[in-house]
Design a protein around this motif. Sequence first.
Motif, PDB file in Angstrom:
ATOM      1  N   GLY A  44       3.383  -8.089  19.112  1.00 28.46           N
ATOM      2  CA  GLY A  44       4.428  -7.385  18.389  1.00 28.46           C
ATOM      3  C   GLY A  44       3.931  -6.662  17.151  1.00 28.46           C
ATOM      4  N   SER A  45       2.675  -6.833  16.791  1.00 26.76           N
ATOM      5  CA  SER A  45       2.121  -6.120  15.648  1.00 26.76           C
ATOM      6  C   SER A  45       1.639  -4.737  16.100  1.00 26.76           C
ATOM      7  N   PHE A  46       1.363  -3.880  15.140  1.00 26.86           N
ATOM      8  CA  PHE A  46       0.874  -2.542  15.436  1.00 26.86           C
ATOM      9  C   PHE A  46      -0.563  -2.411  14.969  1.00 26.86           C
ATOM     10  N   SER A  47      -1.370  -1.706  15.756  1.00 26.56           N
ATOM     11  CA  SER A  47      -2.729  -1.352  15.350  1.00 26.56           C
ATOM     12  C   SER A  47      -2.771   0.158  15.197  1.00 26.56           C
ATOM     13  N   VAL A  48      -3.335   0.609  14.082  1.00 29.50           N
ATOM     14  CA  VAL A  48      -3.468   2.033  13.813  1.00 29.50           C
ATOM     15  C   VAL A  48      -4.950   2.347  13.723  1.00 29.50           C
ATOM     16  N   VAL A  49      -5.395   3.286  14.563  1.00 28.68           N
ATOM     17  CA  VAL A  49      -6.794   3.691  14.585  1.00 28.68           C
ATOM     18  C   VAL A  49      -6.867   5.124  14.094  1.00 28.68           C
ATOM     19  N   GLY A  50      -7.559   5.312  12.983  1.00 26.62           N
ATOM     20  CA  GLY A  50      -7.643   6.646  12.385  1.00 26.62           C
ATOM     21  C   GLY A  50      -8.812   7.455  12.903  1.00 26.62           C
ATOM     22  N   THR A  51      -8.704   8.771  12.708  1.00 23.90           N
ATOM     23  CA  THR A  51      -9.797   9.674  13.068  1.00 23.90           C
ATOM     24  C   THR A  51     -10.625  10.044  11.859  1.00 23.90           C
ATOM     25  N   GLY A  52     -10.052   9.884  10.684  1.00 19.93           N
ATOM     26  CA  GLY A  52     -10.744  10.262   9.451  1.00 19.93           C
ATOM     27  C   GLY A  52     -10.346   9.329   8.339  1.00 19.93           C
ATOM     28  N   HIS A  53     -10.303   9.869   7.157  1.00 20.54           N
ATOM     29  CA  HIS A  53      -9.975   9.086   5.972  1.00 20.54           C
ATOM     30  C   HIS A  53      -8.473   8.901   5.833  1.00 20.54           C
ATOM     31  N   LYS A  54      -8.100   7.763   5.319  1.00 19.97           N
ATOM     32  CA  LYS A  54      -6.708   7.525   4.951  1.00 19.97           C
ATOM     33  C   LYS A  54      -6.412   8.344   3.705  1.00 19.97           C
ATOM     34  N   ALA A  55      -5.137   8.603   3.454  1.00 21.36           N
ATOM     35  CA  ALA A  55      -4.742   9.363   2.270  1.00 21.36           C
ATOM     36  C   ALA A  55      -5.256   8.690   1.006  1.00 21.36           C
ATOM     37  N   SER A  56      -5.173   7.355   0.930  1.00 17.98           N
ATOM     38  CA  SER A  56      -5.623   6.645  -0.267  1.00 17.98           C
ATOM     39  C   SER A  56      -7.137   6.770  -0.437  1.00 17.98           C
ATOM     40  N   THR A  94       6.801   4.800   9.839  1.00 20.26           N
ATOM     41  CA  THR A  94       6.709   3.668   8.912  1.00 20.26           C
ATOM     42  C   THR A  94       5.415   2.895   9.139  1.00 20.26           C
ATOM     43  N   VAL A  95       5.070   2.666  10.392  1.00 20.69           N
ATOM     44  CA  VAL A  95       3.819   1.973  10.725  1.00 20.69           C
ATOM     45  C   VAL A  95       2.636   2.773  10.190  1.00 20.69           C
ATOM     46  N   MET A  96       2.698   4.071  10.375  1.00 15.70           N
ATOM     47  CA  MET A  96       1.630   4.948   9.921  1.00 15.70           C
ATOM     48  C   MET A  96       1.474   4.851   8.396  1.00 15.70           C
ATOM     49  N   ARG A  97       2.590   4.967   7.662  1.00 12.67           N
ATOM     50  CA  ARG A  97       2.530   4.914   6.195  1.00 12.67           C
ATOM     51  C   ARG A  97       2.083   3.541   5.699  1.00 12.67           C
ATOM     52  N   THR A  98       2.578   2.491   6.354  1.00 13.40           N
ATOM     53  CA  THR A  98       2.198   1.127   5.964  1.00 13.40           C
ATOM     54  C   THR A  98       0.691   0.922   6.111  1.00 13.40           C
ATOM     55  N   SER A  99       0.098   1.617   7.050  1.00 13.24           N
ATOM     56  CA  SER A  99      -1.348   1.510   7.275  1.00 13.24           C
ATOM     57  C   SER A  99      -2.137   2.452   6.375  1.00 13.24           C
ATOM     58  N   GLY A 100      -1.446   3.232   5.548  1.00 12.47           N
ATOM     59  CA  GLY A 100      -2.126   4.091   4.592  1.00 12.47           C
ATOM     60  C   GLY A 100      -2.339   5.518   5.044  1.00 12.47           C
ATOM     61  N   TYR A 101      -1.694   5.937   6.104  1.00 19.24           N
ATOM     62  CA  TYR A 101      -1.835   7.295   6.603  1.00 19.24           C
ATOM     63  C   TYR A 101      -0.580   8.103   6.273  1.00 19.24           C
ATOM     64  N   THR A 102      -0.790   9.361   5.905  1.00 22.82           N
ATOM     65  CA  THR A 102       0.347  10.225   5.614  1.00 22.82           C
ATOM     66  C   THR A 102       0.452  11.384   6.605  1.00 22.82           C
ATOM     67  N   ASP A 103      -0.573  11.580   7.394  1.00 24.31           N
ATOM     68  CA  ASP A 103      -0.618  12.713   8.317  1.00 24.31           C
ATOM     69  C   ASP A 103      -0.963  12.210   9.714  1.00 24.31           C
ATOM     70  N   ARG A 104      -0.102  12.483  10.661  1.00 25.87           N
ATOM     71  CA  ARG A 104      -0.338  12.025  12.044  1.00 25.87           C
ATOM     72  C   ARG A 104      -1.647  12.550  12.618  1.00 25.87           C
ATOM     73  N   SER A 105      -2.038  13.732  12.193  1.00 23.57           N
ATOM     74  CA  SER A 105      -3.254  14.328  12.763  1.00 23.57           C
ATOM     75  C   SER A 105      -4.508  13.531  12.402  1.00 23.57           C
ATOM     76  N   THR A 106      -4.403  12.626  11.420  1.00 25.38           N
ATOM     77  CA  THR A 106      -5.563  11.799  11.046  1.00 25.38           C
ATOM     78  C   THR A 106      -5.581  10.473  11.798  1.00 25.38           C
ATOM     79  N   ILE A 107      -4.658  10.333  12.772  1.00 26.81           N
ATOM     80  CA  ILE A 107      -4.571   9.085  13.529  1.00 26.81           C
ATOM     81  C   ILE A 107      -4.981   9.329  14.972  1.00 26.81           C
ATOM     82  N   SER A 108      -5.921   8.531  15.437  1.00 29.96           N
ATOM     83  CA  SER A 108      -6.350   8.601  16.827  1.00 29.96           C
ATOM     84  C   SER A 108      -5.333   7.934  17.740  1.00 29.96           C
ATOM     85  N   SER A 109      -4.836   6.745  17.317  1.00 25.43           N
ATOM     86  CA  SER A 109      -3.861   6.045  18.156  1.00 25.43           C
ATOM     87  C   SER A 109      -3.082   5.019  17.349  1.00 25.43           C
TER      88      SER A 109
END
Length: 174
Positions: free
Chosen positions: A152-164, A130-145
């Motif tokens: 209590g908030s989440f930070s999402v660091v991507g490796t590439g482009h978001k799905a959008s 859910t955190v991943m999708r809320t941040s605009g990612y659909t594929d775990r492999s595109t997320i660094s961390s």
Amino acid sequence: MDFSEMFYQGWEGIVRTIIVGALAYTTLVASLRVTGNRTLSKLNAFDLVVTVALGSVLATILLSEGVALAEGVTALLLLIGLQYVVAMLSVKSRGFAKLVRSEPRLLLRDGEPLPQAMHAARVTRDELDTVMRTSGYTDRSTISSIILEADGSFSVVGTGHKASERVEVATAST
């Protein structure tokens, strides 16, 4: 039961709320300006508790005739003062900081969930997704961390482009 008292009990309560509310609000704003933005920063759970407590005290001052303005202002100043002291002690003492703050926790690295860290943080894979999708990612492999921050908030660091972003790029090239 007199239903009219549910809607109006006289001008005395309304005037009290206006006068005490304005004075309490002014005191709160002035105190927060003096102590700085750190008082309401929500950097950790302790900060969040103080913020909620300030709101609760302000509501009590406004609506409880049993609490005098002086008592309410004292409570506000006490909470703000204690928050200031805790913040200063946290800056000066690493041990004290560890006592009152939680540390960020890495929950996913290079697209792979970290089960032990997730268990310790009480976060499920579904919640991580859910955190991943809320941040605009659909594929775990595109997320660094994915990091559960101290507040209590989440930070999402991507490796590439978001799905959008990929969709926009594809649309732009056609």
